[in-house]
Design a protein around this motif. Structure first.
Motif, PDB file in Angstrom:
ATOM      1  N   LEU A  19     -25.721   6.264   7.119  1.00 54.73           N
ATOM      2  CA  LEU A  19     -25.287   6.828   5.843  1.00 54.73           C
ATOM      3  C   LEU A  19     -25.531   8.328   5.835  1.00 54.73           C
ATOM      4  N   SER A  20     -24.634   9.026   5.174  1.00 53.38           N
ATOM      5  CA  SER A  20     -24.781  10.465   4.999  1.00 53.38           C
ATOM      6  C   SER A  20     -24.624  10.803   3.529  1.00 53.38           C
ATOM      7  N   CYS A  21     -25.291  11.843   3.103  1.00 48.76           N
ATOM      8  CA  CYS A  21     -25.171  12.299   1.717  1.00 48.76           C
ATOM      9  C   CYS A  21     -25.206  13.820   1.715  1.00 48.76           C
ATOM     10  N   ALA A  22     -24.135  14.410   1.246  1.00 52.71           N
ATOM     11  CA  ALA A  22     -24.041  15.861   1.216  1.00 52.71           C
ATOM     12  C   ALA A  22     -23.779  16.328  -0.208  1.00 52.71           C
ATOM     13  N   ASP A  23     -24.171  17.546  -0.497  1.00 52.31           N
ATOM     14  CA  ASP A  23     -23.916  18.079  -1.827  1.00 52.31           C
ATOM     15  C   ASP A  23     -22.537  18.727  -1.872  1.00 52.31           C
ATOM     16  N   SER A  24     -22.129  19.120  -3.048  1.00 53.31           N
ATOM     17  CA  SER A  24     -20.796  19.692  -3.231  1.00 53.31           C
ATOM     18  C   SER A  24     -20.684  21.119  -2.726  1.00 53.31           C
ATOM     19  N   GLY A  25     -21.811  21.679  -2.279  1.00 56.80           N
ATOM     20  CA  GLY A  25     -21.787  23.021  -1.723  1.00 56.80           C
ATOM     21  C   GLY A  25     -22.467  24.060  -2.577  1.00 56.80           C
ATOM     22  N   SER A  26     -22.925  23.647  -3.760  1.00 59.82           N
ATOM     23  CA  SER A  26     -23.506  24.620  -4.668  1.00 59.82           C
ATOM     24  C   SER A  26     -25.029  24.531  -4.785  1.00 59.82           C
ATOM     25  N   ILE A  27     -25.612  23.520  -4.151  1.00 62.10           N
ATOM     26  CA  ILE A  27     -27.073  23.398  -4.220  1.00 62.10           C
ATOM     27  C   ILE A  27     -27.724  24.445  -3.322  1.00 62.10           C
ATOM     28  N   ILE A  28     -28.680  25.138  -3.889  1.00 65.39           N
ATOM     29  CA  ILE A  28     -29.395  26.181  -3.156  1.00 65.39           C
ATOM     30  C   ILE A  28     -30.589  25.576  -2.421  1.00 65.39           C
ATOM     31  N   ARG A  29     -31.343  24.749  -3.122  1.00 66.91           N
ATOM     32  CA  ARG A  29     -32.495  24.103  -2.503  1.00 66.91           C
ATOM     33  C   ARG A  29     -32.834  22.856  -3.312  1.00 66.91           C
ATOM     34  N   THR A  30     -33.590  21.992  -2.690  1.00 67.21           N
ATOM     35  CA  THR A  30     -34.058  20.804  -3.368  1.00 67.21           C
ATOM     36  C   THR A  30     -35.373  20.364  -2.753  1.00 67.21           C
ATOM     37  N   ASP A  31     -36.157  19.633  -3.517  1.00 67.91           N
ATOM     38  CA  ASP A  31     -37.409  19.115  -2.986  1.00 67.91           C
ATOM     39  C   ASP A  31     -37.086  17.850  -2.184  1.00 67.91           C
ATOM     40  N   ALA A  32     -37.745  16.747  -2.489  1.00 67.14           N
ATOM     41  CA  ALA A  32     -37.495  15.535  -1.717  1.00 67.14           C
ATOM     42  C   ALA A  32     -36.061  15.040  -1.899  1.00 67.14           C
ATOM     43  N   TYR A  92     -26.120   1.604  -1.919  1.00 65.31           N
ATOM     44  CA  TYR A  92     -27.112   2.613  -1.554  1.00 65.31           C
ATOM     45  C   TYR A  92     -26.774   3.932  -2.246  1.00 65.31           C
ATOM     46  N   TYR A  93     -27.773   4.494  -2.887  1.00 61.68           N
ATOM     47  CA  TYR A  93     -27.610   5.741  -3.630  1.00 61.68           C
ATOM     48  C   TYR A  93     -28.486   6.826  -3.020  1.00 61.68           C
ATOM     49  N   CYS A  94     -27.928   8.011  -2.895  1.00 57.57           N
ATOM     50  CA  CYS A  94     -28.771   9.125  -2.468  1.00 57.57           C
ATOM     51  C   CYS A  94     -29.298   9.854  -3.703  1.00 57.57           C
ATOM     52  N   HIS A  95     -30.394  10.523  -3.511  1.00 55.04           N
ATOM     53  CA  HIS A  95     -31.110  11.141  -4.625  1.00 55.04           C
ATOM     54  C   HIS A  95     -31.690  12.474  -4.169  1.00 55.04           C
ATOM     55  N   ALA A  96     -31.639  13.436  -5.050  1.00 54.37           N
ATOM     56  CA  ALA A  96     -32.269  14.732  -4.791  1.00 54.37           C
ATOM     57  C   ALA A  96     -33.240  15.025  -5.926  1.00 54.37           C
ATOM     58  N   ASP A  97     -34.427  15.427  -5.564  1.00 58.57           N
ATOM     59  CA  ASP A  97     -35.472  15.716  -6.531  1.00 58.57           C
ATOM     60  C   ASP A  97     -35.518  17.215  -6.806  1.00 58.57           C
ATOM     61  N   LEU A 111     -32.329  21.300 -12.048  1.00 57.29           N
ATOM     62  CA  LEU A 111     -32.249  19.949 -12.609  1.00 57.29           C
ATOM     63  C   LEU A 111     -33.512  19.185 -12.263  1.00 57.29           C
ATOM     64  N   LYS A 112     -33.813  18.162 -13.051  1.00 56.84           N
ATOM     65  CA  LYS A 112     -34.937  17.298 -12.727  1.00 56.84           C
ATOM     66  C   LYS A 112     -34.620  16.449 -11.508  1.00 56.84           C
ATOM     67  N   GLU A 113     -33.392  15.931 -11.452  1.00 51.45           N
ATOM     68  CA  GLU A 113     -32.964  15.091 -10.343  1.00 51.45           C
ATOM     69  C   GLU A 113     -31.449  14.996 -10.334  1.00 51.45           C
ATOM     70  N   LEU A 114     -30.916  14.500  -9.220  1.00 53.14           N
ATOM     71  CA  LEU A 114     -29.476  14.333  -9.074  1.00 53.14           C
ATOM     72  C   LEU A 114     -29.225  13.076  -8.255  1.00 53.14           C
ATOM     73  N   TRP A 115     -28.278  12.246  -8.710  1.00 55.86           N
ATOM     74  CA  TRP A 115     -27.931  11.003  -8.019  1.00 55.86           C
ATOM     75  C   TRP A 115     -26.514  11.071  -7.484  1.00 55.86           C
ATOM     76  N   GLY A 116     -26.311  10.484  -6.301  1.00 58.44           N
ATOM     77  CA  GLY A 116     -24.969  10.284  -5.797  1.00 58.44           C
ATOM     78  C   GLY A 116     -24.382   9.015  -6.387  1.00 58.44           C
ATOM     79  N   LYS A 117     -23.088   8.784  -6.156  1.00 56.48           N
ATOM     80  CA  LYS A 117     -22.399   7.639  -6.751  1.00 56.48           C
ATOM     81  C   LYS A 117     -22.652   6.328  -6.030  1.00 56.48           C
ATOM     82  N   GLY A 118     -23.147   6.334  -4.854  1.00 53.28           N
ATOM     83  CA  GLY A 118     -23.459   5.111  -4.147  1.00 53.28           C
ATOM     84  C   GLY A 118     -22.402   4.705  -3.146  1.00 53.28           C
TER      85      GLY A 118
END
Length: 125
Positions: A19-32, A92-97, A111-118
């Motif tokens: 599985l792969s999970c990528a952001d839309s290109g605008s995220i600068i950084r994220t924790d876990a 399966y859902y990806c998550h960014a903290d 943001l507090k968190e971000l979820w992918g669509k699964g």
């Protein structure tokens, strides 16, 4: 801003998927970043997560079979799933903290968190 998961599908027991999970290109950084899953009739559960420094954490049910990795430069997280079992069947859902992204005006937004669509993983013969 969004996370897009891919790589799910139908696989036989004992098989593998990545599985792969990528952001839309605008995220600068994220924790876990991590992966959760939800099987029919069950609550969503943590599968594995990984900090920006590379520390990993796995659910007992997947230890030794799944491997999580991330590319910080691309804000992408991967889940290599080997020796799949029917009980791994789930969405399966990806998550960014605590992601930070740049909006259309060039401002940083936290943001507090971000979820992918699964993405659906089905393990069946």
């Amino acid at each position: 801003v969004q996370l897009q998961a891919s790589g799910g599908g139908l696989v036989q027991p004992g098989g593998y998927l990545r599985l792969s999970c990528a952001d839309s290109g605008s995220i600068i950084r994220t924790d876990a970043m991590g992966w959760y899953r939800q099987a029919p009739g069950k609550q969503r559960e943590l599968v594995a997560d990984i900090t920006s420094g590379g520390s990993t954490n796995y659910a007992d049910s997947v230890k030794g079979r799944f491997t999580i990795a991330r590319d910080n430069a691309k804000n992408t997280v991967y889940l290599q799933m080997d020796s799949l079992k029917p009980e791994d069947t789930a969405v399966y859902y990806c998550h960014a903290d605590q992601p930070v992204y740049m909006d259309y005006s060039g401002s940083y937004v936290a943001l507090k968190e971000l979820w992918g669509k699964g993405t659906l993983v089905t393990v069946s013969s």
